[in-house]
Write a protein that holds these residues in place. Structure first.
Motif, PDB file in Angstrom:
ATOM      1  N   ASP A 338      32.522  34.167  33.850  1.00  0.00           N
ATOM      2  CA  ASP A 338      32.955  33.513  32.613  1.00  0.00           C
ATOM      3  C   ASP A 338      34.196  34.230  32.104  1.00  0.00           C
ATOM      4  OD1 ASP A 338      33.252  32.186  30.265  1.00  0.00           O
ATOM      5  OD2 ASP A 338      31.436  32.964  29.306  1.00  0.00           O
ATOM      6  N   LEU A 339      35.357  33.654  32.370  1.00  0.00           N
ATOM      7  CA  LEU A 339      36.618  34.309  32.042  1.00  0.00           C
ATOM      8  C   LEU A 339      37.097  34.017  30.622  1.00  0.00           C
ATOM      9  CD1 LEU A 339      38.586  33.750  35.384  1.00  0.00           C
ATOM     10  CD2 LEU A 339      37.245  35.735  34.681  1.00  0.00           C
ATOM     11  N   ASP A 340      36.593  32.972  29.998  1.00  0.00           N
ATOM     12  CA  ASP A 340      37.090  32.633  28.665  1.00  0.00           C
ATOM     13  C   ASP A 340      36.015  32.702  27.583  1.00  0.00           C
ATOM     14  OD1 ASP A 340      35.608  30.480  29.439  1.00  0.00           O
ATOM     15  OD2 ASP A 340      37.274  29.043  29.456  1.00  0.00           O
ATOM     16  N   GLY A 341      34.822  33.204  27.932  1.00  0.00           N
ATOM     17  CA  GLY A 341      33.804  33.443  26.933  1.00  0.00           C
ATOM     18  C   GLY A 341      33.109  32.214  26.376  1.00  0.00           C
ATOM     19  N   ASP A 342      33.166  31.073  27.088  1.00  0.00           N
ATOM     20  CA  ASP A 342      32.519  29.863  26.571  1.00  0.00           C
ATOM     21  C   ASP A 342      31.155  29.617  27.201  1.00  0.00           C
ATOM     22  OD1 ASP A 342      33.189  29.134  29.125  1.00  0.00           O
ATOM     23  OD2 ASP A 342      34.237  27.280  28.580  1.00  0.00           O
ATOM     24  N   LYS A 343      30.655  30.604  27.984  1.00  0.00           N
ATOM     25  CA  LYS A 343      29.350  30.569  28.635  1.00  0.00           C
ATOM     26  C   LYS A 343      29.316  29.679  29.870  1.00  0.00           C
ATOM     27  CE  LYS A 343      26.782  31.716  24.419  1.00  0.00           C
ATOM     28  NZ  LYS A 343      26.884  33.148  24.740  1.00  0.00           N
ATOM     29  N   TYR A 344      30.396  28.975  30.167  1.00  0.00           N
ATOM     30  CA  TYR A 344      30.494  28.199  31.399  1.00  0.00           C
ATOM     31  C   TYR A 344      31.304  29.008  32.405  1.00  0.00           C
ATOM     32  CZ  TYR A 344      28.643  23.991  29.159  1.00  0.00           C
ATOM     33  OH  TYR A 344      27.831  23.085  28.529  1.00  0.00           O
TER      34      TYR A 344
END
Length: 381
Positions: A338-344
């Motif tokens: 998860d590179l952008d912290g949106d849990k996806y």
């Protein structure tokens, strides 16, 4: 290579004089230029190393005299030369701005590698561990059929996976075998880090397939670890049954039965498998990467995104969720993060003759974003 010749002018002047040291080496016998010798120049706060390797390409060479740029300071604390046969010579405070000739015959020391006296953190416990697995490759030689391959692609195993398969809080180990051999499952015993071979019958029977990667994960949602084993090799034909992957379901006690219906009928020479809940629906899905089409290295093989229905049944919905799968090329490694912290989690893929690709996960839809990795590294949102 395919570039014009360049000429560089020295812009230094008397107002800003820099210092140097040239070193000429006189070796022994047929190695009169001391090819392989290493010269260390120590100055306050810095050290330089040059090795006598004058070749720079096909039928190309450079000046055999070494040149050390010393900058503004002419002070040299010491010079050390280690000759190809490990004889060593040390010069204290040699003068800068000169040609210094070093001769093998003058060396009166012997170089020995540094051995730390600290007690090592890790100790070899192989013999006492009980992990008595020895990987044996099949006798297939890729070059007999594909003479121009850069390496043997039928020897990419063995697979290795770890996880607590019987719920005792201790990690267990799976070793995947080459074709013609049996895979092995070792269960860790309480106290002392010993393992016992507890390979289920279902694994012992699968000796025709070659395991190149494996992962433990909960496939059917019953809170224990199941096992996915990726098959691959260059020795089989492109549509061979030996290229089918395997899913072993755990009974909760470390006993495994091969699922006959859980996987789609996909025959591909796999290279890697990565597990994650990419669509955040509560079950674990799989990305399966392929490196080659057997006998056709260089052509892009098919990789897959397998979605889980939550009970251990996987469907090939690759095009639905990973539209750019055809651009992956010859995949060698993949991971989810998860590179952008949106849990996806995003999918990160590497491959032969390919850049590292990042597929941005937009609520379960994976789209290639060439700038994503760069933006993340720079902290840009």
């Amino acid at each position: 290579m395919n570039s014009p010749v360049a000429i560089y002018q020295n812009q230094s002047s008397e107002k800003h004089k820099t210092n140097y040291l040239k070193v000429k080496l006189e070796g022994l016998g047929l190695n009169r230029n001391a090819i392989g010798a290493r010269v260390f120049v120590h100055q306050p706060g810095q050290m330089q190393l040059l090795q006598q390797m004058p070749n720079r390409g096909f039928e190309s060479s450079v000046d055999l005299n070494m040149v050390f740029g010393l900058g503004d300071s002419p002070r040299i604390d010491s010079l050390i030369v280690i000759w190809p046969d490990d004889k060593m010579q040390t010069l204290r405070q040699p003068k800068a701005n000169q040609m210094l000739t070093l001769r093998w015959a003058d060396a009166n020391q012997i170089w020995k590698p540094y051995v730390s006296k600290q007690v090592p953190i890790f100790q070899d416990n192989t013999a006492a561990s009980g992990l008595n697995y020895l990987h044996k490759e099949s006798p297939f030689v890729d070059y007999n059929r594909d003479a121009l391959l850069k390496q043997q692609l039928s020897t990419q195993g063995p697979a290795l996976a770890t996880g607590d398969v019987n719920g005792d809080g201790l990690d267990d180990v799976y070793f995947g075998s080459a074709s013609g051999q049996s895979s092995h499952l070792f269960i860790q015993q309480a106290g002392g880090g010993r393992f016992a071979d507890k390979t289920p019958v279902s694994m012992k029977q699968d000796t025709t397939l070659e395991a190149v990667d494996a992962v433990f994960f909960d496939a059917d949602g019953d809170k224990d670890l199941d096992l996915y084993v990726l098959s691959g090799s260059n020795e089989f034909s492109a549509e061979a049954e030996e290229l089918l992957d395997r899913l072993y379901l755990n009974d909760g006690k470390g006993g495994f039965i091969r699922s006959e219906t859980g996987l789609p009928n996909l025959k591909a020479s796999g290279s890697c498998v990565a597990a994650a809940d990419f669509d955040q629906d509560g079950d674990i899905d799989l990305f399966v990467g392929s490196r080659m089409i057997p006998g056709q290295y260089g052509r892009n093989p098919a990789s897959y995104l397998l979605t889980n229905d939550g009970t251990g049944n996987f469907k090939n919905y690759t095009k639905r969720f990973l539209a750019d799968v055809d651009q992956l090329g010859m995949v060698t490694a993949a991971t989810w993060a998860d590179l952008d912290g949106d849990k996806y989690p995003e999918l990160i893929v590497a491959g032969d003759w390919e850049p590292i690709r990042v597929f941005e996960n937009k609520r379960g839809k994976l789209t290639q974003n060439p700038d994503f990795a760069i933006k993340d590294a720079l902290g840009i949102r």
